[in-house]
Design a protein around this motif. Sequence first.
Motif, PDB file in Angstrom:
ATOM      1  N   LYS A   1       9.309   8.109  24.829  1.00 21.95           N
ATOM      2  CA  LYS A   1       8.588   6.996  24.279  1.00 21.95           C
ATOM      3  C   LYS A   1       9.041   6.307  23.118  1.00 21.95           C
ATOM      4  O   LYS A   1       8.689   5.049  22.752  1.00 21.95           O
ATOM      5  N   GLN A   2       9.768   6.918  22.301  1.00 17.69           N
ATOM      6  CA  GLN A   2      10.206   6.299  21.074  1.00 17.69           C
ATOM      7  C   GLN A   2      11.678   5.609  20.974  1.00 17.69           C
ATOM      8  O   GLN A   2      12.277   5.590  19.936  1.00 17.69           O
ATOM      9  N   GLY A   3      12.321   5.734  22.251  1.00 20.74           N
ATOM     10  CA  GLY A   3      13.676   5.258  22.325  1.00 20.74           C
ATOM     11  C   GLY A   3      14.023   4.388  23.161  1.00 20.74           C
ATOM     12  O   GLY A   3      13.265   3.801  24.017  1.00 20.74           O
TER      13      GLY A   3
ATOM     14  N   TRP B   1       0.771  -1.269   0.010  1.00 24.06           N
ATOM     15  CA  TRP B   1       0.006  -0.008  -0.091  1.00 24.06           C
ATOM     16  C   TRP B   1       0.930   1.336  -0.009  1.00 24.06           C
ATOM     17  O   TRP B   1       0.621   2.121  -0.946  1.00 24.06           O
ATOM     18  N   PHE B   2       1.796   1.266   0.917  1.00 29.34           N
ATOM     19  CA  PHE B   2       2.564   2.525   1.045  1.00 29.34           C
ATOM     20  C   PHE B   2       3.606   2.690  -0.187  1.00 29.34           C
ATOM     21  O   PHE B   2       4.387   3.713   0.052  1.00 29.34           O
ATOM     22  N   ARG B   3       3.585   1.703  -1.032  1.00 30.75           N
ATOM     23  CA  ARG B   3       4.538   2.128  -2.033  1.00 30.75           C
ATOM     24  C   ARG B   3       4.004   3.069  -2.903  1.00 30.75           C
ATOM     25  O   ARG B   3       4.392   3.755  -3.879  1.00 30.75           O
TER      26      ARG B   3
ATOM     27  N   ALA C   1       5.081   0.964  16.464  1.00 35.83           N
ATOM     28  CA  ALA C   1       5.511  -0.086  17.310  1.00 35.83           C
ATOM     29  C   ALA C   1       6.784   0.509  18.108  1.00 35.83           C
ATOM     30  O   ALA C   1       7.209  -0.186  18.870  1.00 35.83           O
ATOM     31  N   ARG C   2       7.409   1.739  17.639  1.00 34.77           N
ATOM     32  CA  ARG C   2       8.315   2.311  18.650  1.00 34.77           C
ATOM     33  C   ARG C   2       7.596   2.890  19.814  1.00 34.77           C
ATOM     34  O   ARG C   2       8.269   2.918  20.732  1.00 34.77           O
ATOM     35  N   TYR C   3       6.514   3.353  19.533  1.00 35.02           N
ATOM     36  CA  TYR C   3       5.928   4.136  20.566  1.00 35.02           C
ATOM     37  C   TYR C   3       4.559   3.292  21.266  1.00 35.02           C
ATOM     38  O   TYR C   3       4.860   3.778  22.731  1.00 35.02           O
TER      39      TYR C   3
HETATM   40  O1  LIG Z   1      10.737   6.629  13.579  1.00 31.25           O
HETATM   41  C1  LIG Z   1       9.918   6.329  13.101  1.00 31.25           C
HETATM   42  N1  LIG Z   1       9.928   6.207  11.613  1.00 31.25           N
HETATM   43  C2  LIG Z   1       9.187   5.866  10.943  1.00 31.25           C
HETATM   44  O2  LIG Z   1       9.270   5.982   9.778  1.00 31.25           O
HETATM   45  N2  LIG Z   1       7.808   5.538  11.228  1.00 31.25           N
HETATM   46  C3  LIG Z   1       6.773   5.060  10.417  1.00 31.25           C
HETATM   47  C4  LIG Z   1       7.124   3.870   9.397  1.00 31.25           C
HETATM   48  C5  LIG Z   1       5.950   2.913   9.423  1.00 31.25           C
HETATM   49  O3  LIG Z   1       5.174   3.391   8.552  1.00 31.25           O
HETATM   50  C6  LIG Z   1       5.230   3.399  11.035  1.00 31.25           C
HETATM   51  C7  LIG Z   1       5.451   2.830  12.129  1.00 31.25           C
HETATM   52  O4  LIG Z   1       6.707   2.363  12.167  1.00 31.25           O
HETATM   53  P1  LIG Z   1       7.445   1.895  13.674  1.00 31.25           P
HETATM   54  O5  LIG Z   1       6.430   0.752  13.933  1.00 31.25           O
HETATM   55  O6  LIG Z   1       9.029   1.633  13.185  1.00 31.25           O
HETATM   56  O7  LIG Z   1       7.350   3.128  14.472  1.00 31.25           O
HETATM   57  O8  LIG Z   1       5.690   4.833  11.002  1.00 31.25           O
HETATM   58  C8  LIG Z   1       7.772   5.563  12.714  1.00 31.25           C
HETATM   59  C9  LIG Z   1       8.710   5.871  13.461  1.00 31.25           C
HETATM   60 BR1  LIG Z   1       8.258   6.076  15.342  1.00 31.25          BR
END
Ligand SMILES: O=c1[nH]c(=O)n([C@H]2C[C@H](O)[C@@H](COP(=O)(O)O)O2)cc1Br
Lengths: 326, 326, 326, 326
Positions: free
Chosen positions: C157-159, B119-121, B132-134
Amino acid sequence: MIDTDGTGRHMFSSEQKSAIEAARAGWAQTRRLVVPAMEDVLYAPIPVLETGFIRAVDYMGGDSGIVQGARVSYGKGTRSTSDDRGLIRYLMRHRHTSPFELAVLKLHVRAPIFVTRQWFRHRTASINEYSARYSVLEKEFYFPRPEDIAAQSTNNKQGRADALPPEQARQVLDILRDDASRCYDHYLDLLNEDENGERRDPGRPAIARELARMNLPVNIMTQFYWQINLWNLLHFLRLRADSHAQYEIRAYADAILQIVQKWAPLTYEAFTDYMRDAVLLSGPALKVLRAAMGGQPVDPAQAGLSKREIRELAELFPEIAPNLAR
Amino acid sequence: MIDTDGTGRHMFSSEQKSAIEAARAGWAQTRRLVVPAMEDVLYAPIPVLETGFIRAVDYMGGDSGIVQGARVSYGKGTRSTSDDRGLIRYLMRHRHTSPFELAVLKLHVRAPIFVTRQWFRHRTASINEYSARYSVLEKEFYFPRPEDIAAQSTNNKQGRADALPPEQARQVLDILRDDASRCYDHYLDLLNEDENGERRDPGRPAIARELARMNLPVNIMTQFYWQINLWNLLHFLRLRADSHAQYEIRAYADAILQIVQKWAPLTYEAFTDYMRDAVLLSGPALKVLRAAMGGQPVDPAQAGLSKREIRELAELFPEIAPNLAR
Amino acid sequence: MIDTDGTGRHMFSSEQKSAIEAARAGWAQTRRLVVPAMEDVLYAPIPVLETGFIRAVDYMGGDSGIVQGARVSYGKGTRSTSDDRGLIRYLMRHRHTSPFELAVLKLHVRAPIFVTRQWFRHRTASINEYSARYSVLEKEFYFPRPEDIAAQSTNNKQGRADALPPEQARQVLDILRDDASRCYDHYLDLLNEDENGERRDPGRPAIARELARMNLPVNIMTQFYWQINLWNLLHFLRLRADSHAQYEIRAYADAILQIVQKWAPLTYEAFTDYMRDAVLLSGPALKVLRAAMGGQPVDPAQAGLSKREIRELAELFPEIAPNLAR
Amino acid sequence: MIDTDGTGRHMFSSEQKSAIEAARAGWAQTRRLVVPAMEDVLYAPIPVLETGFIRAVDYMGGDSGIVQGARVSYGKGTRSTSDDRGLIRYLMRHRHTSPFELAVLKLHVRAPIFVTRQWFRHRTASINEYSARYSVLEKEFYFPRPEDIAAQSTNNKQGRADALPPEQARQVLDILRDDASRCYDHYLDLLNEDENGERRDPGRPAIARELARMNLPVNIMTQFYWQINLWNLLHFLRLRADSHAQYEIRAYADAILQIVQKWAPLTYEAFTDYMRDAVLLSGPALKVLRAAMGGQPVDPAQAGLSKREIRELAELFPEIAPNLAR
Ligand SMILES: O=c1[nH]c(=O)n([C@H]2C[C@H](O)[C@@H](COP(=O)(O)O)O2)cc1Br
Ligand SMILES: Cc1cc2nc3c(=O)[nH]c(=O)nc-3n(C[C@H](O)[C@H](O)[C@H](O)COP(=O)(O)OP(=O)(O)OC[C@H]3O[C@@H](n4cnc5c(N)ncnc54)[C@H](O)[C@@H]3O)c2cc1C
Ligand SMILES: Cc1cc2nc3c(=O)[nH]c(=O)nc-3n(C[C@H](O)[C@H](O)[C@H](O)COP(=O)(O)OP(=O)(O)OC[C@H]3O[C@@H](n4cnc5c(N)ncnc54)[C@H](O)[C@@H]3O)c2cc1C
Ligand SMILES: Cc1cc2nc3c(=O)[nH]c(=O)nc-3n(C[C@H](O)[C@H](O)[C@H](O)COP(=O)(O)OP(=O)(O)OC[C@H]3O[C@@H](n4cnc5c(N)ncnc54)[C@H](O)[C@@H]3O)c2cc1C
Ligand SMILES: Cc1cc2nc3c(=O)[nH]c(=O)nc-3n(C[C@H](O)[C@H](O)[C@H](O)COP(=O)(O)OP(=O)(O)OC[C@H]3O[C@@H](n4cnc5c(N)ncnc54)[C@H](O)[C@@H]3O)c2cc1C
Ligand SMILES: O=c1[nH]c(=O)n([C@H]2C[C@H](O)[C@@H](COP(=O)(O)O)O2)cc1Br
Ligand SMILES: O=c1[nH]c(=O)n([C@H]2C[C@H](O)[C@@H](COP(=O)(O)O)O2)cc1Br
Ligand SMILES: O=c1[nH]c(=O)n([C@H]2C[C@H](O)[C@@H](COP(=O)(O)O)O2)cc1Br
């Protein structure tokens, strides 16, 4: 009320005025996010320059849509912790620009061709412009006000210096008006049309519009619909509501800023603080500044700053200017 | 009514359901163009695949906005001559795409990661995705229905062949479910969290979310806001509501088509006729076709058609297939 | 020499190595602008993370192409007055970005899927990625080095916070390796293939590749060609060679920076000074700073700075930190 | 040799000619992909219209780069099976456009402003244009050849009909030349400059260039660097090397096609077959066509075809025209 210009100029035909009034009168129900302050100004033209205007004809989202979009990426976490204003400022500060892309603005603009040539260089927008292949351009030109006619700046290759004395300004205007008028007359001549669009001389062919128009000067007015998302709009405004931009496009940018302020006041405020009034200190400038603050000034040239940068730094921080001057 | 899936599945928490209901209940007045059929469906999720959905969360413009934008370029000329439907079909036929860019759609989507990677292409859109980082990803995976589990196609490298016998399909599903479940458990383990987000073992550190998630398979569900203008959306749909696209993204594209049909029915119809059902005849194919129609068949291979093209042409025009076969 | 990793790891098959060597050996004549330092590194992979790499496979332009492009807009005027370095710094400082767009880089990259998900959010690039619909993914995963396995940061939160003790790191790695291995085995199982691509069980269907791959975790490696112009690359690097970016994508960004330094050293230097090491002072921060410098400190909170901004300002200017603390 | 126009016109100053010759003489070694046929034409201007030109100043990739990029997505599979030509045709046929994006072209163009206004509407390119804020525009205008001066088409609102009789054409040209000349003189007057750039009257201010230029008609020549990837270039060419495009931009598109043919001959051929000479049959047209072929003609209007579409279908397939006419 729609006649927001109040200048007595006839920017719109009465037919067009009625159309605008009708559009403004047409209220309907929606479940979408509504920004009342935008509804107030919708469709109403804001005059820009002498014969131009901008008017907002549609919008999508606004501050709360941005916040809503941003929150999807943070999941449950944020909902309570940060208020809308804080979140928007945070996003702007960290250049988390994608949420600002979720808000969209649509404008209807009338501007001179030389302004649109700068405007359309911003590629991240959608445009529909009046075509001089398809239709006849109207006899509307932009002529600067006398006080806006200025001499070439000598230290800034892309800028203006002082305004001309009134008498000389008038002479300039006479030239501009004369040439515009003559070129336009010849345009109609080539089209074999009179000002009402009637064929002048039935025995003569009408030159193709796309050819005839090549005679028209770039201060003729054109019009277009322009749609852009809020992030790219802010980028446009940073470049165009700026002292380096030509005065004429800046006039439009300033008018758009008024609309943004109504549409997304929190974003507008964040833009002002973090983009418009913000200052980028280069790495070397930062070092020089800190050294000066610490009372141990370094030679800014040796630190890598150009003369212009040193001057700008001194203007920015008059407090330490003496330390920089050496 | 919002529970449009009617499947008894609990796609939304009751909290989320209330939020959606509240949004749907919130009517306001607007001067903007309103499309009643879109208001009907606004915010309501359409289930896609087993655990996914799409829902329209905002829109701007529609058929009549497109027409209005197109007319600015034609000046006075068109206003009377052509009706909206005719104009939209004309624009589509001649790939006058800029007026379609004036309409904008905003969706909220839940989909598996391997689908979002496709999709994101599509770069001409704005995205805000759950991070999923947050935040911690929920335990929601996509598992195909047994009847969608198919063998690798042998003649189409990117496609599927027949569905597996139920028994084998079940075995496949068992593997997928097991692995997803185990990986997710380990994910929580690494996060040192239980399913309610409570810390499991106070004596152990929680691995950074951005690291822990690397263990999750690409059929885990994510969610995002997606905004795109109508032209680029049609381009997306042409590629993704197409037999060459993977079934899973096609399911989303099909659901979006339903929304487009409500939002811009004239454009939808024109899209169907001129993009979706349309066929591109190459120059050589055109020659071969005409020769066959004229009763003077040429050798299609000699005319430059590949074997696959000949076969496709014959399928498209069974009437002349015999002429092509030679 | 091509084996630039020197780690003894077998990143490439011997066949691939020969191909790279052959490419590197193939010199030809060109009239185009050539950057010798880039020719040196062309095609040679730079290892990134444990199993990834980047390698430059083509480039167009460089510092002198940028200067040449910029000069077209200035006409004759500039030719003599400003040297290349000065002009490039001027362009960067004033965000005259279009000349930087004239230089283009093409990379070949191998990276884990969760990194590419971040990478591909940069829409101003062209991508061709290995397809798991079309081909079978290889058994190559990214596993962090033990010292990179860190705990969740509590204030960001993102680190990430500190690295785990070695013992715990090893446990994490065991989990990651186990799950990757099991999932991959099941993948082959579904494909009914052995590691050499031979069909395992002739009596069983091979599940479609596009389905089977849904079982694979996001730390599996993929590869792609990536082409981007220099301006957008710098924008990418600003965001990704930054402490807010996830360590894994930062590793790639850092490797790309090495290439940029060879390719366009003047631009690299300007980027460092005006983008990477530069600091954006917001309007309010500027006021507070100047007041502090002038010895008349204002309350930063009252001036509109958030707590975090005050802290950051104090860190940036320890000289005035005491004045801010109040 | 560089004087490829051979028309005796002085398109370049001798200084510029030397610069071009020097550039052409400068050969260097590269490991990059080289297209010898492009090296032949590099830097050499191709005259377009009377006073314009295009010249290729850089390129990246070509047919074999496209193939190489495409193959990364197919993994090992394709390497042997399909030859370059087959693969490129396959990609074009299936609109796998991303590999074509990997090739990039950089042109230097001189064209009239009204042409650039159409040109720059293509947003997927990078541009650096001569600035009339910064520099003085030269006295170079586009005037059509007498045989290109045509009447307005009556059935095509955006088109031309027959050429004018020579006498009338000459009159048109006189008007165009006169106005251009007078406007330009006034421009210099406002700038207070003579044709050599010397100040005319030391006692008078020079009007700012950005203001003075508003007097210039849109057939004045400007110049720019233009960089675009091959896919978007083909898209440009489809729209601009087309009978619906204005003759003047078509002349440039045709010249660019010559370059593409040298640069990427396989792509050029595929473009010709699948884009330029290809015909899009709408769903309804396909039905009508098949019915006619089967001898069971349907009423095309009832099938949903507009009058214009019926006419076009009949022109395309004269064989069945009688069946359509009813
Ligand atoms: O540092 C970041 N960089 C990034 O490009 N995303 C984008 C990538 C993906 O489309 C979505 C979720 O990515 P993560 O799960 O890696 O956060 O947000 C998010 C973070 Br935070
Ligand atoms: C015969 C003809 C008549 C025309 N008549 C008119 C007219 O009367 N009035 C008028 O205003 N214009 C007119 N145009 C210009 C036309 O509307 C397009 O602006 C122009 O042809 C460029 O086409 P494009 O948008 O496909 O190209 P590009 O701008 O190169 O875009 C190519 C594709 O990239 C994507 N894209 C690029 N930029 C963006 C963005 N910012 N956001 C989202 N997607 C993007 C879109 O998918 C787009 O389809 C005419 C053009 C032709 C050829
Ligand atoms: C630290 C960090 C945290 C992040 N967190 C999240 C998150 O939680 N959730 C999430 O979803 N994403 C997140 N992202 C991704 C982020 O939102 C951007 O998508 C990504 O950084 C790409 O940046 P960009 O849009 O500036 O780049 P590009 O896509 O390369 O765009 C550059 C510029 O081009 C223009 N542009 C490009 N495409 C278009 C278009 N289609 N229409 C209009 N203009 C266009 C815009 O002006 C844009 O600013 C994060 C990124 C970083 C670095
Ligand atoms: C059946 C199928 C198979 C596929 N197989 C593969 C595969 O094997 N490997 C693979 O990597 N991908 C594959 N793809 C993805 C494909 O290559 C495209 O990335 C995707 O379909 C998006 O299409 P797009 O580029 O036309 O859309 P968009 O990105 O929305 O672009 C639309 C148009 O906008 C313009 N545009 C947008 N962004 C830019 C930009 N940055 N610079 C210049 N112009 C721009 C271009 O004109 C473009 O044509 C496949 C897609 C499909 C449907
Ligand atoms: C004071 C001033 C002086 C100027 N002087 C000149 C001059 O002398 N000559 C001249 O030619 N121009 C000049 N310009 C125009 C300038 O070069 C830009 O074209 C214009 O400002 C638009 O800026 P932009 O490219 O950032 O905006 P947009 O086109 O809106 O782009 C925003 C961002 O989107 C991305 N993007 C958009 N389109 C593409 C694409 N096709 N491919 C890749 N990325 C894309 C890029 O990341 C870009 O940074 C000047 C502008 C200003 C303000
Ligand atoms: O401030 C500027 N803004 C701008 O957009 N241009 C672009 C517009 C046009 O494509 C070209 C030349 O414009 P001017 O003649 O207005 O400089 O550069 C140039 C300058 Br300076
Ligand atoms: O139909 C497709 N659609 C798509 O967008 N891709 C892109 C998405 C991803 O960037 C890469 C590999 O995706 P798959 O593994 O899903 O093929 O190519 C590939 C194919 Br085939
Ligand atoms: O064939 C066309 N090509 C084009 O690009 N335009 C764009 C260019 C400009 O932005 C506006 C008006 O151009 P013309 O006056 O040349 O039609 O529409 C219009 C037509 Br018709």
